[in-house]
Scaffold this motif. Structure first.
Motif, PDB file in Angstrom:
ATOM      1  N   ASP A  53       0.785  -1.147   0.062  1.00  0.00           N
ATOM      2  CA  ASP A  53      -0.025  -0.008  -0.154  1.00  0.00           C
ATOM      3  C   ASP A  53       0.830   1.230  -0.050  1.00  0.00           C
ATOM      4  OD1 ASP A  53      -2.323  -1.149  -0.225  1.00  0.00           O
ATOM      5  OD2 ASP A  53      -2.817  -0.989   2.011  1.00  0.00           O
ATOM      6  N   ILE A  54       2.321   1.161   0.568  1.00  0.00           N
ATOM      7  CA  ILE A  54       3.012   2.496   0.584  1.00  0.00           C
ATOM      8  C   ILE A  54       3.451   3.099  -0.820  1.00  0.00           C
ATOM      9  CG2 ILE A  54       5.097   3.032   1.637  1.00  0.00           C
ATOM     10  CD1 ILE A  54       4.662   1.476   3.932  1.00  0.00           C
ATOM     11  N   PRO A  55       4.225   2.066  -1.598  1.00  0.00           N
ATOM     12  CA  PRO A  55       4.428   2.356  -2.855  1.00  0.00           C
ATOM     13  C   PRO A  55       3.163   2.575  -3.819  1.00  0.00           C
ATOM     14  CG  PRO A  55       5.194  -0.019  -2.539  1.00  0.00           C
ATOM     15  CD  PRO A  55       4.740   0.565  -1.227  1.00  0.00           C
ATOM     16  N   LEU A  56       2.188   2.110  -3.577  1.00  0.00           N
ATOM     17  CA  LEU A  56       1.020   2.365  -4.301  1.00  0.00           C
ATOM     18  C   LEU A  56       0.196   3.293  -4.072  1.00  0.00           C
ATOM     19  CD1 LEU A  56      -0.090  -1.435  -4.584  1.00  0.00           C
ATOM     20  CD2 LEU A  56       1.042  -0.300  -6.382  1.00  0.00           C
ATOM     21  N   GLY A  57       0.682   3.998  -2.876  1.00  0.00           N
ATOM     22  CA  GLY A  57       0.108   5.339  -2.356  1.00  0.00           C
ATOM     23  C   GLY A  57      -1.304   5.169  -1.861  1.00  0.00           C
ATOM     24  N   ARG A  58      -1.603   4.111  -1.335  1.00  0.00           N
ATOM     25  CA  ARG A  58      -2.717   3.691  -0.820  1.00  0.00           C
ATOM     26  C   ARG A  58      -2.839   3.945   0.744  1.00  0.00           C
ATOM     27  NH1 ARG A  58      -3.782  -1.646  -4.115  1.00  0.00           N
ATOM     28  NH2 ARG A  58      -2.416  -2.430  -2.560  1.00  0.00           N
ATOM     29  N   VAL A  59      -1.908   4.250   1.408  1.00  0.00           N
ATOM     30  CA  VAL A  59      -1.711   4.309   3.119  1.00  0.00           C
ATOM     31  C   VAL A  59      -1.150   5.609   3.337  1.00  0.00           C
ATOM     32  CG1 VAL A  59       0.513   3.428   3.097  1.00  0.00           C
ATOM     33  CG2 VAL A  59      -0.995   2.982   5.013  1.00  0.00           C
ATOM     34  N   THR A  60      -1.672   6.083   4.770  1.00  0.00           N
ATOM     35  CA  THR A  60      -0.927   7.323   5.255  1.00  0.00           C
ATOM     36  C   THR A  60      -0.386   6.830   6.659  1.00  0.00           C
ATOM     37  OG1 THR A  60      -3.082   7.418   6.517  1.00  0.00           O
ATOM     38  CG2 THR A  60      -3.198   8.606   4.476  1.00  0.00           C
ATOM     39  N   ALA A  61       0.394   7.704   7.219  1.00  0.00           N
ATOM     40  CA  ALA A  61       1.170   7.440   8.315  1.00  0.00           C
ATOM     41  C   ALA A  61       0.153   7.206   9.678  1.00  0.00           C
ATOM     42  CB  ALA A  61       2.150   8.613   8.719  1.00  0.00           C
ATOM     43  N   GLU A  62      -0.862   7.889   9.584  1.00  0.00           N
ATOM     44  CA  GLU A  62      -1.829   7.523  10.683  1.00  0.00           C
ATOM     45  C   GLU A  62      -2.461   6.096  10.507  1.00  0.00           C
ATOM     46  OE1 GLU A  62      -2.266  10.384   8.395  1.00  0.00           O
ATOM     47  OE2 GLU A  62      -1.325  11.634   9.891  1.00  0.00           O
ATOM     48  N   ARG A  63      -2.874   5.514   9.168  1.00  0.00           N
ATOM     49  CA  ARG A  63      -3.442   4.326   9.093  1.00  0.00           C
ATOM     50  C   ARG A  63      -2.299   3.075   9.404  1.00  0.00           C
ATOM     51  NH1 ARG A  63      -3.974   1.632   3.752  1.00  0.00           N
ATOM     52  NH2 ARG A  63      -4.341  -0.716   4.558  1.00  0.00           N
ATOM     53  N   LEU A  64      -1.053   3.536   8.975  1.00  0.00           N
ATOM     54  CA  LEU A  64       0.149   2.612   9.207  1.00  0.00           C
ATOM     55  C   LEU A  64       0.327   2.340  10.926  1.00  0.00           C
ATOM     56  CD1 LEU A  64       2.423   0.913   8.168  1.00  0.00           C
ATOM     57  CD2 LEU A  64       3.665   2.951   8.238  1.00  0.00           C
ATOM     58  N   ALA A  65      -0.201   3.547  11.675  1.00  0.00           N
ATOM     59  CA  ALA A  65       0.045   3.152  13.128  1.00  0.00           C
ATOM     60  C   ALA A  65      -1.285   2.506  13.645  1.00  0.00           C
ATOM     61  CB  ALA A  65       0.044   4.522  13.792  1.00  0.00           C
ATOM     62  N   ASP A  66      -2.258   2.106  12.746  1.00  0.00           N
ATOM     63  CA  ASP A  66      -3.398   1.479  13.446  1.00  0.00           C
ATOM     64  C   ASP A  66      -3.040   0.292  13.854  1.00  0.00           C
ATOM     65  OD1 ASP A  66      -3.866  -0.561  11.334  1.00  0.00           O
ATOM     66  OD2 ASP A  66      -5.355   0.855  10.302  1.00  0.00           O
ATOM     67  N   ALA A  67      -4.317  -0.428  14.691  1.00  0.00           N
ATOM     68  CA  ALA A  67      -3.945  -1.766  15.379  1.00  0.00           C
ATOM     69  C   ALA A  67      -3.594  -2.856  14.357  1.00  0.00           C
ATOM     70  CB  ALA A  67      -5.505  -1.948  15.967  1.00  0.00           C
ATOM     71  N   SER A  68      -4.291  -2.828  13.176  1.00  0.00           N
ATOM     72  CA  SER A  68      -4.143  -3.947  12.242  1.00  0.00           C
ATOM     73  C   SER A  68      -2.616  -3.989  11.900  1.00  0.00           C
ATOM     74  CB  SER A  68      -4.892  -3.841  11.022  1.00  0.00           C
ATOM     75  OG  SER A  68      -4.306  -2.787  10.388  1.00  0.00           O
ATOM     76  N   MET A  69      -1.834  -2.985  11.736  1.00  0.00           N
ATOM     77  CA  MET A  69      -0.377  -3.009  11.556  1.00  0.00           C
ATOM     78  C   MET A  69       0.256  -3.639  12.769  1.00  0.00           C
ATOM     79  SD  MET A  69       2.145  -2.945   9.578  1.00  0.00           S
ATOM     80  CE  MET A  69       1.369  -2.351   7.974  1.00  0.00           C
ATOM     81  N   GLU A  70      -0.335  -2.953  13.987  1.00  0.00           N
ATOM     82  CA  GLU A  70       0.400  -3.604  15.261  1.00  0.00           C
ATOM     83  C   GLU A  70       0.133  -5.120  15.362  1.00  0.00           C
ATOM     84  OE1 GLU A  70       1.973  -1.358  17.268  1.00  0.00           O
ATOM     85  OE2 GLU A  70       1.559   0.249  15.742  1.00  0.00           O
ATOM     86  N   ALA A  71      -0.851  -5.422  14.824  1.00  0.00           N
ATOM     87  CA  ALA A  71      -1.203  -7.096  15.096  1.00  0.00           C
ATOM     88  C   ALA A  71      -0.423  -7.900  14.366  1.00  0.00           C
ATOM     89  CB  ALA A  71      -2.646  -7.534  14.874  1.00  0.00           C
ATOM     90  N   GLN A  72      -0.164  -7.283  12.999  1.00  0.00           N
ATOM     91  CA  GLN A  72       0.597  -8.076  11.878  1.00  0.00           C
ATOM     92  C   GLN A  72       2.182  -7.918  12.002  1.00  0.00           C
ATOM     93  OE1 GLN A  72      -0.404  -6.832   7.643  1.00  0.00           O
ATOM     94  NE2 GLN A  72      -2.273  -5.744   8.717  1.00  0.00           N
ATOM     95  N   LEU A  73       2.786  -7.140  12.778  1.00  0.00           N
ATOM     96  CA  LEU A  73       3.972  -6.846  13.079  1.00  0.00           C
ATOM     97  C   LEU A  73       4.368  -6.569  14.470  1.00  0.00           C
ATOM     98  CD1 LEU A  73       5.127  -4.711  10.072  1.00  0.00           C
ATOM     99  CD2 LEU A  73       5.596  -7.184  10.433  1.00  0.00           C
ATOM    100  N   PRO A  74       4.002  -7.557  15.363  1.00  0.00           N
ATOM    101  CA  PRO A  74       4.094  -7.442  16.944  1.00  0.00           C
ATOM    102  C   PRO A  74       5.586  -7.699  17.388  1.00  0.00           C
ATOM    103  CG  PRO A  74       3.286  -9.590  16.571  1.00  0.00           C
ATOM    104  CD  PRO A  74       3.414  -8.927  15.249  1.00  0.00           C
TER     105      PRO A  74
END
Length: 164
Positions: A53-74
């Motif tokens: 999503d990052i190089p495809l321009g589909r994500v923001t810093a706020e979304r990256l910090a959300d709980a789903s990313m935290e769960a994916q990369l604990p």
């Protein structure tokens, strides 16, 4: 792409990291098509797609910090230290890619605390360029370099070529 799923997942992850490192939209689009057709388990599929999503321009810093990313990369006590360190490295990369530099340094701190010894990554990952001049980065990098030298020295004193 490798034909075996066990080989495909690491291949896809390495290719994905490269696309993120270089903000390579074309490679990310190609990889997304592969991921869409591959029979990947849900968790790795979600992690790779989130990274793309990052190089495809589909994500923001706020979304990256959300709980789903935290769960994916604990990187808490729920995972072994080596895995926590690697997950924290990924988080540092992803946050740098989005300009969330303070969060990137925090992830790097966690990776260092979990046993990071990857000096080449610290020296050469292009995403880390914006944080390399910071004093916090320099301190963490020094700790990692010292640790890597101790590990290398220990290996050198315990083993000879004949042992291999």
């Amino acid at each position: 792409m490798p034909s075996q799923l066990g080989d495909a997942l690491p291949w896809i992850l390495i290719q994905t990291r490269d696309a993120v490192w270089h903000a390579d939209r074309e490679s990310a689009e190609r990889l997304q098509a592969i991921v869409d057709q591959a029979k990947l388990p849900p968790a790795p599929r979600k992690m790779v797609t989130s990274m793309l999503d990052i190089p495809l321009g589909r994500v923001t810093a706020e979304r990256l910090a959300d709980a789903s990313m935290e769960a994916q990369l604990p990187y808490d006590a729920s995972v072994p230290p080596r895995r926590a360190s690697l997950n924290a490295q990924f988080r540092a990369e992803l946050r740098c890619a989005l300009g969330a530099l303070d969060q990137a340094l925090e992830a790097l701190r966690v990776s260092t605390e979990q046993g990071l010894i990857d000096v080449l990554w610290l020296e050469r990952c292009p995403l880390l360029d914006p944080i390399r001049p910071r004093p916090e980065f320099q301190q963490l990098s020094s700790r990692v370099t010292d640790r890597a030298q101790r590990v290398s020295a220990t290996i050198a004193t315990r083993f000879t070529r004949a042992d291999f």
